[in-house]
Scaffold this motif. Structure first.
Motif, PDB file in Angstrom:
ATOM      1  N   TYR A 129       0.864  -1.187   0.000  1.00  0.00           N
ATOM      2  CA  TYR A 129       0.000   0.000   0.000  1.00  0.00           C
ATOM      3  C   TYR A 129       0.899   1.235   0.000  1.00  0.00           C
ATOM      4  O   TYR A 129       1.748   1.396   0.871  1.00  0.00           O
ATOM      5  N   THR A 137      -4.745   6.330  -0.880  1.00  0.00           N
ATOM      6  CA  THR A 137      -3.958   5.115  -0.666  1.00  0.00           C
ATOM      7  C   THR A 137      -4.124   4.210  -1.876  1.00  0.00           C
ATOM      8  O   THR A 137      -5.246   4.035  -2.379  1.00  0.00           O
ATOM      9  N   LEU A 138      -3.017   3.637  -2.340  1.00  0.00           N
ATOM     10  CA  LEU A 138      -3.040   2.782  -3.527  1.00  0.00           C
ATOM     11  C   LEU A 138      -2.665   1.355  -3.149  1.00  0.00           C
ATOM     12  O   LEU A 138      -1.645   1.127  -2.480  1.00  0.00           O
ATOM     13  N   PHE A 203      -1.259  -1.729 -10.008  1.00  0.00           N
ATOM     14  CA  PHE A 203      -1.955  -1.119  -8.876  1.00  0.00           C
ATOM     15  C   PHE A 203      -3.354  -0.705  -9.303  1.00  0.00           C
ATOM     16  O   PHE A 203      -3.657  -0.630 -10.506  1.00  0.00           O
ATOM     17  N   ARG A 206      -6.770   5.410  -7.544  1.00  0.00           N
ATOM     18  CA  ARG A 206      -7.637   5.900  -6.464  1.00  0.00           C
ATOM     19  C   ARG A 206      -9.106   5.703  -6.848  1.00  0.00           C
ATOM     20  O   ARG A 206      -9.548   6.043  -7.948  1.00  0.00           O
ATOM     21  N   SER A 211      -8.203   0.701  -3.178  1.00  0.00           N
ATOM     22  CA  SER A 211      -7.520   1.998  -3.140  1.00  0.00           C
ATOM     23  C   SER A 211      -8.506   3.080  -2.718  1.00  0.00           C
ATOM     24  O   SER A 211      -9.693   3.023  -3.074  1.00  0.00           O
ATOM     25  N   ASP A 223      -1.147   9.162  -9.636  1.00  0.00           N
ATOM     26  CA  ASP A 223      -0.938   7.847  -9.021  1.00  0.00           C
ATOM     27  C   ASP A 223       0.115   7.055  -9.796  1.00  0.00           C
ATOM     28  O   ASP A 223       1.020   6.446  -9.205  1.00  0.00           O
TER      29      ASP A 223
END
Length: 324
Positions: A129, A137-138, A203, A206, A211, A223
């Motif tokens: 994360y 937060t990703l 990933f 957002r 995420s 991001d």
């Protein structure tokens, strides 16, 4: 005198007899008529009653047909009303367009724990994360090359981060709209790339998957930039390739343009299922076909996208993505 009266009496008797016989025949005819009517009543309805029943059946059939036509007409009016209302709804609520472009609310497959990539058959993958900015937060997956599968068992995040400095090249994968980094077709791609000797870092932007944050083109690009810088800070001189798919191609070209502007371009850019720009993509989307000839199509459907700050201009980005 007796001779003359006898014929008269005889004639009178004959008239009387004939009168009584005619009266009897009339009574007999009347009695026969009564019996005939009684027989008709006993034998049931006459031919007029079936015709009445048939007429009633035809009226019922016509009534049902009229009711069906009314319902079909009502459904048609509702469909036409909805068809006309949708453009005005989208124009008044441009956020709907953004939702339809990102589709981040569609989480497929459901009921998977993104913290455990092992559940998807990725036994050589670590979940991270990262926090590119406050309140964002990703969720990140890092899959090492398949040749390290045994060595990766039970290793912590620090081991995976150090592995980025190995001689194996790295692919930063930017997925398209809808779903998460745990989508079935995406997981299969990670496995293929890993078997070819690549690190795969992917990933969720957002607002996608686990995420945290609100999606926007600018936010998604930031991001991707944050994850790229995170990789470069750990990979040394290792090659880093950027792979974008579908909507991810828009993020990828945005990212590469910014990297070229600051003179830190990636080693390669791979675009899978790209589009010219989001405006052209929306115009050619199957959903827009039914509105293609609707009066004011651009004003109703395309201008709200531009006004929302969503462009994903792959054509313009590629023209300007040349290292200085």
């Amino acid at each position: 005198m007796r001779k003359r009266t006898e014929p008269v009496a005889l004639e009178h008797e004959c008239h009387a007899a004939s009168g009584s016989s005619s009266a009897g025949s009339a009574a007999a005819a009347l009695d026969a008529d009564c019996r005939l009517k009684q027989n008709l009543c006993l034998t049931g309805p006459g031919p007029a009653e079936p015709r009445c029943a048939a007429d009633a059946g035809m009226k019922r059939a016509l009534g049902r047909r009229k009711g069906l036509c009314f319902r079909l007409r009502k459904i048609l009016l509702c469909v036409v009303g909805l068809y006309v209302a949708i453009p005005f709804l989208i124009k008044l609520c441009p956020g709907i367009q953004a939702k339809l472009i990102f589709l981040n609310f569609v989480r497929v497959p459901y009921f998977i724990d993104l913290k455990k990539p092992q559940d998807q058959g990725l036994n050589h993958t670590c979940n991270y994360y990262l926090q590119p900015e406050e309140d964002v937060t990703l969720g990140v997956w890092h899959t090492v090359p398949a040749v390290w599968w045994k060595n990766a068992q039970g290793k912590d995040q620090m081991w995976y981060e150090d592995a980025l400095a190995s001689s194996h090249p790295i692919i930063l994968y930017l997925h398209g709209n809808a779903g998460t980094r745990g989508g079935d077709h995406r997981v299969e791609l990670y496995k293929v790339l890993s078997s070819l000797g690549y690190h795969v870092v992917t990933f969720d932007y957002r607002g996608w998957g686990d995420s945290v944050g609100t999606p926007s083109e600018q936010g998604m690009t930031y991001d991707a930039l944050h994850v790229f810088d995170w990789i470069k800070a750990r990979s040394g001189d290792n090659s880093v390739y950027i792979w974008g798919h579908s909507l991810g191609t828009g993020v990828a070209t945005n990212l590469v343009r910014r990297l070229c502007e600051r003179e830190t371009p990636p080693d390669a850019l791979i675009l899978e299922s790209p589009f010219t720009n989001i405006r052209e993509e929306a115009k050619s989307h199957p959903f827009s076909v039914i509105y293609r000839y609707f009066p004011g199509f651009d004003w109703f459907f395309l201008d709200p996208i531009t006004n929302s700050g969503i462009q994903f201009a792959n054509d313009e980005n590629l023209r300007r993505s040349t290292p200085r």
